[in-house]
Design an enzyme around this catalytic site. Structure first.
Site, short mmCIF file in Angstrom:
data_model
loop_
_atom_site.label_atom_id
_atom_site.label_comp_id
_atom_site.label_asym_id
_atom_site.label_seq_id
_atom_site.Cartn_x
_atom_site.Cartn_y
_atom_site.Cartn_z
N LYS A 230 52.82 31.38 35.06
CA LYS A 230 51.80 30.96 34.48
C LYS A 230 50.82 29.47 34.20
O LYS A 230 51.78 28.82 33.52
CB LYS A 230 51.42 32.04 33.41
CG LYS A 230 50.91 33.87 33.37
CD LYS A 230 51.23 34.90 32.60
CE LYS A 230 50.09 33.93 32.11
NZ LYS A 230 48.51 34.13 32.34
N GLY B 169 47.58 27.99 35.64
CA GLY B 169 46.97 27.55 36.37
C GLY B 169 45.96 27.14 36.14
O GLY B 169 45.16 26.12 36.23
N GLY B 170 45.53 28.00 34.28
CA GLY B 170 44.14 27.47 33.79
C GLY B 170 44.25 26.76 32.79
O GLY B 170 43.65 26.21 31.88
N LYS C 26 49.45 36.67 44.34
CA LYS C 26 49.82 36.09 44.10
C LYS C 26 51.88 37.01 43.78
O LYS C 26 52.22 36.19 43.64
CB LYS C 26 49.36 36.87 42.73
CG LYS C 26 47.99 36.59 42.07
CD LYS C 26 47.78 34.88 42.30
CE LYS C 26 46.39 34.61 41.49
NZ LYS C 26 45.73 34.94 40.26
N SER D 245 43.83 34.62 30.15
CA SER D 245 42.67 33.41 30.76
C SER D 245 42.76 33.71 31.68
O SER D 245 43.65 34.06 32.46
CB SER D 245 43.11 32.15 29.87
OG SER D 245 42.79 32.04 28.63
N GLY D 246 41.43 33.25 32.33
CA GLY D 246 41.46 32.91 34.18
C GLY D 246 40.37 34.01 34.59
O GLY D 246 39.83 34.86 33.51
N GLU E 92 48.96 31.85 25.70
CA GLU E 92 49.37 33.10 26.32
C GLU E 92 50.72 33.44 26.21
O GLU E 92 50.34 34.30 25.97
CB GLU E 92 48.74 32.73 27.70
CG GLU E 92 47.85 33.22 28.67
CD GLU E 92 47.43 32.23 30.05
OE1 GLU E 92 46.46 32.56 30.35
OE2 GLU E 92 48.37 31.54 30.57
C1 5RP Z 1 45.83 30.57 32.74
C2 5RP Z 1 46.75 31.54 33.21
C3 5RP Z 1 45.81 32.59 34.00
O1 5RP Z 1 46.38 33.63 33.81
C4 5RP Z 1 46.16 32.26 35.52
O2 5RP Z 1 45.79 31.46 36.53
C5 5RP Z 1 45.45 33.29 36.70
O3 5RP Z 1 44.28 33.10 37.02
P1 5RP Z 1 43.58 33.65 38.48
O4 5RP Z 1 42.98 35.23 37.40
O5 5RP Z 1 42.32 32.86 38.27
O6 5RP Z 1 44.05 33.73 39.44
O7 5RP Z 1 47.81 31.32 33.35
O8 5RP Z 1 45.71 29.93 32.03
#
Ligand code: 5RP
Length: 225
Positions: free
Chosen positions: A95, A97-98, A122, A27-28, A104
């Protein structure tokens, strides 16, 4: 385009996809870029690709891009493509952030190969950002106390577009837990002690042993770690 680094990493990951493949889909925003590129390729090459998404976001993005959505009952993903919030020099990742960390992690563990795609911003020497932890709402008070006893500063995640806590796709809360800098040797140990607290569903620590490859993109280059 949001970030050329994300785009370039996603583009290189696209080369790993073969006709008929079953993918684990993280996701993300980076994964969404990957799915959009995959959709163009599926159309252009008349491919058939199957995918197990890890959030409503990637579920709808998969459908929009002609990926056949399947589940883990009948399918074992050959390749999981996911993003990350931080990647250290040994390929340990944070991981979540979303807020999609639990699904995941399930899909990553169920997949034969896990490839993380990130903008090179990152990449860090050592993990240091707060670790997202998914927790049953009923256990929130107890779990916060236990995480503080482990040495973390704990914050209940609040979102936008809704008052109150973020509620995950699984109906749970997310706690962002600051453990400071995590040395490589402490990564697995921290994951294990967090997971032992009753009421915690999953943590956003993805130790290096789960990760096969990292693709880091910048505005003008891409590299495998
Ligand atoms: C969601 C995640 C995402 O993979 C992570 O937050 C990275 O997000 P982005 O690709 O928008 O930078 O772990 O739970």
């Amino acid at each position: 385009m949001a970030s050329n680094g994300k785009y370039n990493a996603a583009k290189l990951a696209l080369e790993l996809v073969k006709d008929g493949m079953v993918l684990g889909i993280g996701s993300g925003s980076t994964v969404e870029i990957f799915l959009n590129l995959l959709g163009e390729r599926i159309k252009r090459e008349d491919m058939e690709v199957y995918g197990v998404p890890t959030s409503y976001q990637s579920y709808y993005a998969a459908i929009r891009n002609r990926v056949r959505v399947v589940d883990l009952v009948e399918y074992e993903p050959e390749l999981c493509i996911d993003g990350a919030d931080q990647v250290d020099a040994k390929m340990n990742c944070i991981k979540g952030g979303g807020g999609a960390l639990t699904r995941e992690k399930i899909v990553a563990k169920a997949s034969k190969k896990v490839v993380i795609i990130v903008d090179e911003g990152k990449l860090v020497e050592k993990l240091s950002m707060p670790i997202p932890v998914e927790v049953l709402p009923f256990a929130y008070g107890y779990v916060s106390k236990k995480l503080k006893e482990l040495g973390a500063e704990v914050k209940l995640r609040h979102g936008s577009g809704k008052v109150g806590p973020v509620v995950t796709d699984n109906g749970n809360f997310v706690l962002d837990c600051d453990f400071g800098v995590l040395e490589d040797e402490a990564v697995e140990e921290t994951e294990e002690s967090v997971k032992l607290i009753t009421g915690i569903v999953e943590s956003g620590i993805f130790p290096k042993k789960m990760i096969d490859q990292v693709i880091a993109g910048s505005s003008n280059s891409t590299r495998f770690l």
